[in-house]
Structures are given as structure tokens and as C-alpha cells.
Scaffold this motif. Structure first.
Motif, PDB file in Angstrom:
ATOM      1  N   VAL A 164      69.841  31.949  40.801  1.00  0.00           N
ATOM      2  CA  VAL A 164      69.857  30.616  41.578  1.00  0.00           C
ATOM      3  C   VAL A 164      68.657  29.764  41.507  1.00  0.00           C
ATOM      4  O   VAL A 164      68.250  29.012  41.595  1.00  0.00           O
ATOM      5  CB  VAL A 164      70.349  30.610  42.986  1.00  0.00           C
ATOM      6  N   ARG A 165      67.584  30.809  41.886  1.00  0.00           N
ATOM      7  CA  ARG A 165      66.091  30.333  41.961  1.00  0.00           C
ATOM      8  C   ARG A 165      65.787  29.895  40.576  1.00  0.00           C
ATOM      9  O   ARG A 165      65.174  28.624  40.540  1.00  0.00           O
ATOM     10  CB  ARG A 165      65.202  31.411  42.545  1.00  0.00           C
ATOM     11  N   VAL A 183      67.196  26.406  40.242  1.00  0.00           N
ATOM     12  CA  VAL A 183      66.987  25.569  40.907  1.00  0.00           C
ATOM     13  C   VAL A 183      65.581  25.148  40.674  1.00  0.00           C
ATOM     14  O   VAL A 183      64.979  23.839  40.550  1.00  0.00           O
ATOM     15  CB  VAL A 183      66.828  25.788  42.359  1.00  0.00           C
ATOM     16  N   THR A 193      76.056  25.571  41.824  1.00  0.00           N
ATOM     17  CA  THR A 193      74.720  25.990  41.884  1.00  0.00           C
ATOM     18  C   THR A 193      73.945  24.566  41.251  1.00  0.00           C
ATOM     19  O   THR A 193      72.838  24.550  41.305  1.00  0.00           O
ATOM     20  CB  THR A 193      74.553  27.150  41.177  1.00  0.00           C
ATOM     21  N   ALA A 224      71.243  22.457  43.020  1.00  0.00           N
ATOM     22  CA  ALA A 224      69.918  22.464  42.369  1.00  0.00           C
ATOM     23  C   ALA A 224      69.784  20.916  42.079  1.00  0.00           C
ATOM     24  O   ALA A 224      68.419  20.758  42.065  1.00  0.00           O
ATOM     25  CB  ALA A 224      70.058  23.076  40.862  1.00  0.00           C
ATOM     26  N   ARG A 270      63.716  24.685  50.732  1.00  0.00           N
ATOM     27  CA  ARG A 270      64.416  24.869  49.858  1.00  0.00           C
ATOM     28  C   ARG A 270      64.765  26.481  49.530  1.00  0.00           C
ATOM     29  O   ARG A 270      65.597  26.989  49.113  1.00  0.00           O
ATOM     30  CB  ARG A 270      63.767  24.440  48.646  1.00  0.00           C
ATOM     31  N   ASP A 271      63.605  27.212  49.660  1.00  0.00           N
ATOM     32  CA  ASP A 271      63.732  28.636  49.750  1.00  0.00           C
ATOM     33  C   ASP A 271      64.894  29.193  50.527  1.00  0.00           C
ATOM     34  O   ASP A 271      65.506  30.219  49.939  1.00  0.00           O
ATOM     35  CB  ASP A 271      62.169  29.372  50.080  1.00  0.00           C
ATOM     36  N   ILE A 288      68.077  28.810  48.987  1.00  0.00           N
ATOM     37  CA  ILE A 288      68.109  29.305  47.649  1.00  0.00           C
ATOM     38  C   ILE A 288      68.808  30.882  48.238  1.00  0.00           C
ATOM     39  O   ILE A 288      69.767  31.301  47.417  1.00  0.00           O
ATOM     40  CB  ILE A 288      66.974  29.417  46.680  1.00  0.00           C
ATOM     41  N   ARG A 289      68.103  31.298  49.131  1.00  0.00           N
ATOM     42  CA  ARG A 289      68.619  32.626  49.475  1.00  0.00           C
ATOM     43  C   ARG A 289      69.994  32.660  50.024  1.00  0.00           C
ATOM     44  O   ARG A 289      70.784  33.442  49.933  1.00  0.00           O
ATOM     45  CB  ARG A 289      67.530  33.075  50.628  1.00  0.00           C
ATOM     46  N   GLY A 320      72.482  32.015  47.329  1.00  0.00           N
ATOM     47  CA  GLY A 320      72.339  33.083  46.377  1.00  0.00           C
ATOM     48  C   GLY A 320      73.326  34.147  47.016  1.00  0.00           C
ATOM     49  O   GLY A 320      74.092  34.674  46.215  1.00  0.00           O
ATOM     50  N   THR A 337      73.056  22.934  52.978  1.00  0.00           N
ATOM     51  CA  THR A 337      73.686  23.413  51.946  1.00  0.00           C
ATOM     52  C   THR A 337      74.736  22.287  51.337  1.00  0.00           C
ATOM     53  O   THR A 337      74.478  21.728  50.136  1.00  0.00           O
ATOM     54  CB  THR A 337      74.151  24.561  51.654  1.00  0.00           C
TER      55      THR A 337
END
Lengths: 212, 212
Positions: free
Chosen positions: A98-99, A102, A165, A169, A185-186, A189-190, A193, B164
Motif C-alpha cells: 500500500v505504501r 501511495v 488502494t 492513493a 497519510r502514514d 496507510i497503516r 493496509g 479513509t
């Protein structure tokens, strides 16, 4: 007919000029915006004469389309090369994939593409040129992500999760245009994910025999 | 000092002129793009003299910022009014709330905002004016969505899931700029709505006593 040893350097120069023009297009689009990205401005930024630029790209649309293709090729190469650094299969690997996706949508490449998409909103001819490129890229990312996640891209649930995803993104990339959004954003993402990993595991469980 | 009955019609005319200029700004941004949306072009589209337009909005930035505020107010009103039509709590309600948020990001209001965001990418002064508006809107949508889903917005997992949804909606809105993406989008809305409902139910289970 010229001998190969005479032709090669000229071809090299031509290729280098072309790549400098494409790179300068992406830089200008990302930092100065659509209106500022003319063939003349790109030629000046690339240190190439206007005539040489127009020899390679007769119209602005030719230049921008070629820059997008170049952009997409760069994205796909950089996606393909990090594969061996991914964690073992599991939530952390899903988060890493995912990271990776993105990251592409928060790069200068995306910021350049955003300028083209936004211009295409009021320019149907440009939209017609951009759409197939975007569709091809989405297909490639889908294929790559399914392989990296060791999931079957023919499974509708897997396809849906990866498409989500990509859309997420794109939205995170858009948010990053206005301000540095990396901390928030981080967390997203977690969160996504981990959630996607659960969804894909459920998909395995409800399809007995599909995987281990 | 004028008597109230003399003042009122003039104030009404002024308000109507102002709203026509804001509406025309949004239309022009969404259909013709950023470069075409000058104070003069907006005045012409609104059937207002250039002088009157400049009386209300001295600069293009004033006009565009006011149009964004107007846009956001319109969004929030339309979000608030459909509440009573939502299905009973459960997956279908969660999907309906996701759909409502995504609908806003595929409207002409979003298409106009996208033009402003993209212009702001190479215009820090514009970005400074736009950022607080976008942040305020995100907060309002978060508050609304948590209420509609009957979840606690102070719960980090609830906040993350709704954020999200906002990021996903922004990405879906961007995809819709290039082509009619409604069929694919509908599948993503159902997939994410169902997934979010599961995530939020899990959040309840792991926090004993928080809810029923």
C-alpha cells in the motif's frame, strides 16, 4: 546509408535530448502548473533550442502525452525493482505494498499527471489521449500488486481491494498537493493496509481450497 | 440613514448579485477550468457588470475563495438534509453514508475545487487561503459521518475509517474527471462500505462497554 558507428552517437544525442525534454516537462508541470508548461518553456528549461524541441514534439499535446508515457514507465520500473525488499507475506507486507502505491501518487510524477488530468477536464481531446495511458497504468499496478501480495488478480475481491488502494492513493496524492500531509497519510496507510490484509484473508477463508 | 423598507430591496439585489457571481464561478471552474475563470469572465457569465463584480470581489482570489466557501456551505447543507432518508443502522446504512460522501466528490462542486487545488499547487498564497477551508470541511464531514453512523468520533479507529472514506472519495472524484466512472465507482462504494462496517463492528467488540 551511414555506417552504424557513425549513426550511433547521433541517435544517442537525439535520445538524450528527448529524455531531457520529457524530464523538464514533468518538472515544469509539477512545479509551475499546466499553463506554464508550453513547448517553448520546456525547451528553455531543458537547455534545448525551440526548433529541436519541435522536431521531437510538433505539438504541446505530443510533448505532454510522451511525458506521461515516460512518467508511467518510470513508475512501473521503480515499482518492479523494490520487490525483493518487501517483508514476508502478512500484514506488514500488505502495508508495504500500500505504501509503495501511495508513494507513487505523492511523487512529482503524480503532481505532473494531476496538472494534465485537471486540464483534460475542460479539454476532451486531451482526455482522449490521457485515458488509455491511465487505464494501462492501473492494469499494470493491479497486476504488480496482486503478484506482490501473492493473491489471484482474477478474484473479484482481490481486484476490488487493489482498485480501492489505487483510488485511495489518488485521493491521498491530491491532499498532498495543498500541504505536507505525510504524518496523517502514514496513519491511513497503516489502517488501510491492515484492513486490506484482513479482507484478503477472509477472501481466502471463504474460498476453500483456493490457497493454504 | 435610509429607512429599513428602502434598504431591504437594495440588500436583496446585492445578495442576489453576489450569489450569481459565486454560482457562475463554480460553473466556469468546473467546465472551463482555472485559466478561463477570471473576474471578467465570471461577471459576463453571471450577467453582471465587471464594475459590480469588482465591487463585491476586488481580486480573483477574493472571488475564488468566496466561491469555495459557498461551495462548502452548499455541500454541508445537502449532506445534512438527507439524513432522514438513510437506511436503518447496519451495512446498508454505512454504504449509504459512503455513497453520500463520494457523491459530493463527484459533483460539479468538487470539479471546481479540483481546479483551485491544482492551481494552488504552484501558488502558495492561494494554497494558504484554500487549506483552512478544506480542513474545516473535512472536520464537518467527519462530524456528520460519525453521527450518521452512530459512532464515537473521538474513537481513533472511527476517525481513521471516516478519513479513509474522505481520501477514497477524493480519489474517486479525480478518476471521474477523465471519464464517466460511475459503474466501477459503485462497486468500490459497496466494497468499502461493507468493509468499513465490519471494521467499525470490530472496533465495538474490542472495546467492551463502549456500545451495546
Amino acid at each position: 546509408m551511414t555506417a552504424p558507428e557513425q549513426r550511433a552517437p547521433k541517435q544517442d544525442r537525439s535520445r538524450i535530448t528527448r529524455e531531457r525534454l520529457l524530464g523538464a516537462s514533468i518538472d515544469l508541470l509539477a512545479t509551475q502548473g499546466w499553463a506554464a508548461t508550453t513547448v517553448g518553456a520546456v525547451a528553455a528549461a531543458a537547455g534545448v533550442s525551440r526548433g529541436a524541441a519541435q522536431h521531437h514534439f510538433p505539438t504541446r499535446e505530443d510533448l505532454i502525452t510522451a511525458a506521461l508515457v515516460h512518467m508511467i514507465d518510470q513508475r512501473l520500473v521503480s515499482v518492479a525493482t523494490v520487490d525483493s525488499e518487501l517483508p514476508e507475506p502478512g500484514p506488514e507486507r500488505t502495508i508495504a505494498v500500500v505504501r509503495l502505491i501511495v508513494d507513487h501518487y505523492t511523487s512529482d510524477l503524480f503532481k505532473a499527471a494531476l496538472q494534465v488530468w485537471t486540464a483534460a477536464a475542460s479539454d476532451p481531446a486531451l482526455a482522449d489521449r490521457v485515458l488509455p495511458l491511465e487505464a494501462a497504468m492501473s492494469r499494470e499496478v493491479l497486476k504488480y500488486a496482486a503478484a506482490a501480495l501473492e493473491r489471484d488478480p482474477a478474484d473479484a475481491r482481490v481486484r476490488r481491494a487493489i482498485q480501492t488502494t489505487l483510488d485511495l492513493a489518488r485521493g491521498l496524492g491530491l491532499a498532498d498537493v495543498l500541504s505536507d500531509d505525510s504524518e496523517r497519510r502514514d496513519k491511513i496507510i497503516r489502517f488501510w493496509g491492515q484492513t486490506m490484509d484482513d479482507v484478503l484473508d477472509d477472501a481466502r477463508k471463504t474460498e476453500p481450497g483456493a490457497h493454504g
